[in-house]
Design a protein around this motif. Structure first.
Motif, mmCIF file in Angstrom:
data_model
loop_
_atom_site.group_PDB
_atom_site.id
_atom_site.type_symbol
_atom_site.label_atom_id
_atom_site.label_comp_id
_atom_site.label_asym_id
_atom_site.label_seq_id
_atom_site.Cartn_x
_atom_site.Cartn_y
_atom_site.Cartn_z
ATOM 1 N N GLN A 169 -2.736 2.568 5.477
ATOM 2 C CA GLN A 169 -3.632 3.473 4.753
ATOM 3 C C GLN A 169 -3.549 3.167 3.254
ATOM 4 O OE1 GLN A 169 -6.288 5.234 3.913
ATOM 5 N NE2 GLN A 169 -5.944 6.503 5.733
ATOM 6 N N THR A 170 -4.635 2.616 2.688
ATOM 7 C CA THR A 170 -4.603 2.220 1.282
ATOM 8 C C THR A 170 -4.950 3.359 0.324
ATOM 9 O OG1 THR A 170 -6.886 1.429 1.435
ATOM 10 C CG2 THR A 170 -5.134 -0.190 1.796
ATOM 11 N N SER A 202 -3.720 6.587 0.842
ATOM 12 C CA SER A 202 -2.806 7.687 1.160
ATOM 13 C C SER A 202 -2.366 8.385 -0.123
ATOM 14 C CB SER A 202 -1.588 7.140 1.908
ATOM 15 O OG SER A 202 -0.593 8.135 2.045
ATOM 16 N N SER A 203 -2.151 9.688 -0.032
ATOM 17 C CA SER A 203 -1.659 10.442 -1.186
ATOM 18 C C SER A 203 -0.197 10.126 -1.466
ATOM 19 C CB SER A 203 -1.825 11.945 -0.939
ATOM 20 O OG SER A 203 -1.073 12.344 0.201
ATOM 21 N N VAL A 204 0.474 9.516 -0.488
ATOM 22 C CA VAL A 204 1.880 9.136 -0.638
ATOM 23 C C VAL A 204 1.942 7.676 -1.064
ATOM 24 C CG1 VAL A 204 4.105 8.922 0.511
ATOM 25 C CG2 VAL A 204 2.559 10.772 1.154
ATOM 26 N N LYS A 205 2.408 7.413 -2.261
ATOM 27 C CA LYS A 205 2.428 6.050 -2.796
ATOM 28 C C LYS A 205 3.797 5.381 -2.679
ATOM 29 C CE LYS A 205 -1.817 6.638 -4.011
ATOM 30 N NZ LYS A 205 -2.894 6.081 -3.171
ATOM 31 N N GLU A 208 1.920 3.835 4.575
ATOM 32 C CA GLU A 208 1.666 4.739 5.689
ATOM 33 C C GLU A 208 0.811 4.025 6.736
ATOM 34 O OE1 GLU A 208 2.831 7.796 6.288
ATOM 35 O OE2 GLU A 208 4.053 7.658 4.477
ATOM 36 N N THR A 260 -1.437 3.530 10.292
ATOM 37 C CA THR A 260 -2.456 4.232 11.064
ATOM 38 C C THR A 260 -2.231 3.972 12.554
ATOM 39 O OG1 THR A 260 -4.017 2.384 11.069
ATOM 40 C CG2 THR A 260 -4.062 3.855 9.157
ATOM 41 N N GLU A 281 -4.090 -3.906 1.409
ATOM 42 C CA GLU A 281 -3.158 -3.829 2.538
ATOM 43 C C GLU A 281 -2.045 -4.872 2.479
ATOM 44 O OE1 GLU A 281 -3.942 -2.638 6.676
ATOM 45 O OE2 GLU A 281 -6.021 -3.048 6.159
#
Length: 258
Positions: free
Chosen positions: A91-92, A94-97, A101, A103, A140
């Motif tokens: 997941q490019t 994502s709120s989490v850096k 994350e 998929t 990615e």
């Protein structure tokens, strides 16, 4: 008593899900609508959504994509210089850096590592930039590196390609790297539903890839599971995914990409 609770928890919670609730309200509205023409049009809309979110339609569409690519046991896979792993599982946005994350297509990465640790491949080539419009800051391939290293792949055995935006570009950009490193044999790893289009693209580039499909989405319809008979957002997502892949396949054929 526990068995009754289990059954009730499965049946009653269905009525909390958006799609079943939508169809219940729709049924209520159908009886309230007076105009026969309006009632029929509304019924057709509901019917379309019902079938699109049904296990039968979703499974039929995805099975057509997967059926020519049965699973390959690790021990039956040939040895190769490199495994080509197609992006589509990180997941490019994502709120989490702080971490990559994954998929639903994470099997593409895990199966590549399994082949690597089994000694079937020498290198892993991950191909994938950003397929998102107006959002290509994170790619990615850049995010994949730490993941591979963390799972035991040596840094010198990882090759990254981060410019491609779709399957056709995956094949074109990968060929440049293959020729640069003078690799002679290659295993192609991607989701089973995506292999039909992917293998065609790579072979069009004169790369005789060995397909290693993973991430199967087809369903065992004969299981008789209660959930198979209910409209589901999951089945709707699978129908959407399959339609996208079928459209992509025929568009690529029309453009001679495969």
């Amino acid at each position: 008593m526990d068995s009754i609770f289990f059954i009730l928890s499965k049946v009653l919670t269905v009525f909390l899900y958006p799609l079943p609730v939508f169809f219940l309200f729709s049924l209520f509205l159908l009886f309230r609508i007076k105009s026969g023409k309006t009632k029929f049009q509304f019924f057709l809309i509901c019917l379309f959504l019902y079938f699109s979110s049904s296990s039968f339609v979703a499974n039929t569409l995805v099975t057509g994509l997967e059926k020519d690519f049965p699973p390959v046991p690790i021990e039956s896979s040939p040895k190769a210089d490199v495994a080509i792993v197609l992006g589509g599982m990180i997941q490019t946005i994502s709120s989490v850096k702080a971490r990559p994350e994954l998929t639903d297509s994470a099997d593409r990465i895990t199966d590549a590592i399994r082949l690597y640790k089994a000694g079937k491949i020498k290198k892993i080539l991950f191909t994938g930039g950003s397929g998102l419009l107006l959002a290509d800051e994170f790619r990615e391939a850049d995010l994949a590196k730490s993941l591979f290293i963390g799972l035991g792949v040596k840094e010198e055995d990882i090759i990254l390609e981060n410019n491609s935006r779709n399957t056709y570009e995956n094949a074109v950009e990968t060929k440049k790297i293959i020729e640069k490193h003078n690799f002679k044999s290659y295993i192609l790893i991607t989701s089973a539903f995506h292999m039909k289009r992917s293998a065609g693209c790579f072979r069009k580039q004169n790369l005789d890839v060995f397909p290693f499909p993973t991430d199967y989405r087809s369903i065992q319809m004969e299981s008789g599971a209660f959930e198979l008979y209910l409209p589901s957002a999951g089945y709707l997502d699978l129908t959407t995914l399959s339609i996208k892949e079928w459209v992509g396949y025929f568009v690529y054929r029309s453009k001679s990409y495969l």
